[in-house]
Design an enzyme around this catalytic site. Sequence first.
Site: not given
Length: 471
Positions: A151-152
Amino acid sequence: MTTNEQAWARAGEWPAEDRMNELETFLWRSERHPRRSSTISVLMMLDTAPDWDRLHAAHEWATRLVPRMRSRVLEPAVPVGPPAWVPDRAFDLDYHLRRVRLPAPGAMAGVLAYAQGAAMVPLDRTRPLWEGTLIEGLPGGRAAYFLKLHHTLTDGPGGVQLVSLLQSRRREHTDDKPVAPPRPDPVPDAGRLAADELAEQALALPSAAGKLVSAAAHALTHPESAAGSALRFVGSLRRTVAPWSVPGSPLFRGRTGKSWRFGVLECSLAELGAAGEVAGGSAGDAYLAALLGGMRRYHARHGTDLARMSMTMPLSLHRSDDPMGGNEWAGATVAAPVGVEDAVERIAELRGTALSLRVEPALGSTSVLLPVLNRVPSAVRATVGRLPGAADLSASTFPGAPCETYLAGAKVERTYPFGPLPGVAVMAAMAPHAGTCCVGLTVDGSVVPDLPVLVECMREGLDEVLALART
């Protein structure tokens, strides 16, 4: 229709920032796999198996066009600031790109079983944070491609958008593809990263102090205005957070997040939009109403009635002039009308809720807290990170590909997005692909032992909403 050249030019603009923002830092440092996983996935169904050498070459090109896909995370020597993205000088494409062959009969159930197992394997945090797998052995020579990302790297909408932009708009091979211009190669040094961050904070300190003094002076000279603003903020916070106090579903108590199960749904985007318009809403409102209708049916089959269900809705905070990619979103938890039987009434209420959330002043309140949370002990971050898990359902909608796309010569027929399970019982994500809405369900198997029943109920809820467009 967007041309290959236009799409690839946009993909080449993908974020080149060398540091995470505060939200990405929070996701990175608070991750506890699998319950607090930050893995997002995309499953693409292909009309044929692409040529492996061509697929390999396409990934080689794509990772050079978007350098973030060849970068790893570097933490500062002390957590005074966010981590940085630095080139992985040991990058090995053969580690990130894989192929598997399913045993016969290789049906959709086998594809989902493989995908849900692969999604639960943590990404190697010392390497670039993605893995792609070609899944062969499907009937009729068909294939699938499964991509998982951290998700980063990007939020869900950004991930689906990036995948769409990198794909071709035609089946034939394209020569002379664009490549990314040379970029500065930062020195991967944790001590220097910490020192640079401290220097930047020192330079920003006078400005921050001035703003604080100005705010304090305003509060002293205009106490009524300051008190009114504070009360409005608290009221907004209550409206976006208080639904966590909605009694949770008795069927979903005791969930562990350690058993992920995948299910899929699909429907016509035009029909879903028309169904939403019947009630004065959008395709997204109709989608949420369908999910809640499915949840009502599932609970009824188990002898349980619910009037309201806590539902988390991630809302994008991207502005029209923001660069592509990155993570700019906030989550709001609402008391969703799961017990409302009339589909039109359900859509209308959800429409009103969505419109009101957009103007809530507390929606972006986490931006104030994140810089603090990112610099406290990990146990504190993990505790705060568990709060959204108070909701039973999380539902997201992503912009998808408006036209047909191809992956190394294979036509992409469906694109199903799958989110992680941040403590919720069911995570639903929808992305349209060439006129078809593709819904991916990530379900906590520890509390939903009968996944086929849940998927059937969700399909019935979807059919109920689509029927509005056919009357």
